[in-house]
Enzyme design. Sequence first.
Site, PDB file in Angstrom:
ATOM      1  N   MET A   1      48.980   2.813  65.244  1.00 29.87           N
ATOM      2  CA  MET A   1      47.933   1.984  65.769  1.00 29.87           C
ATOM      3  C   MET A   1      46.702   2.748  66.225  1.00 29.87           C
ATOM      4  SD  MET A   1      49.973   1.093  69.170  1.00 29.87           S
ATOM      5  CE  MET A   1      51.424   1.517  68.276  1.00 29.87           C
ATOM      6  N   PRO A   2      46.569   3.984  65.851  1.00 29.83           N
ATOM      7  CA  PRO A   2      45.349   4.678  66.252  1.00 29.83           C
ATOM      8  C   PRO A   2      44.106   4.057  65.623  1.00 29.83           C
ATOM      9  CG  PRO A   2      47.015   6.236  65.541  1.00 29.83           C
ATOM     10  CD  PRO A   2      47.499   4.877  65.167  1.00 29.83           C
TER      11      PRO A   2
END
Length: 128
Positions: A1-2
């Site tokens: 999820m960066p």
Amino acid sequence: MPLVRISLRQGTSAEYRKALADGVHRAMIEAIAVPPDDRFQVITEHPPEGLINDPQFLGVRRSDRIVFVQITLSTGRKPQQKRKFYKRMAEILAEAPGLPPQDLVINLVETSWENWSFGNGEAQYMDS
């Protein structure tokens, strides 16, 4: 999820920008266990006066080819993982697109899991 934000000086080719984006993502997969399909990136080019930095801060000699990589990601990585990640990204980007390691500035911004929504107005990780 960066969420990856790559900032660099105007005038680079599409191939150069793609190599940067691919290299950053590869480093995240290899060093901090980001899933391969978890890819969200924003690349922004700036005029020369739009990127301001000290060319010798902390004894590192930077050129005007400096690239800033800011990554917002969930908390939880240990310091040794982060060190490995910084080193690996510098190695990969030196290979392609040929970015000198001294021209790479990396900043991690950590946030808690509930601060993410990946669409549909839902907090997919709220109950994880």
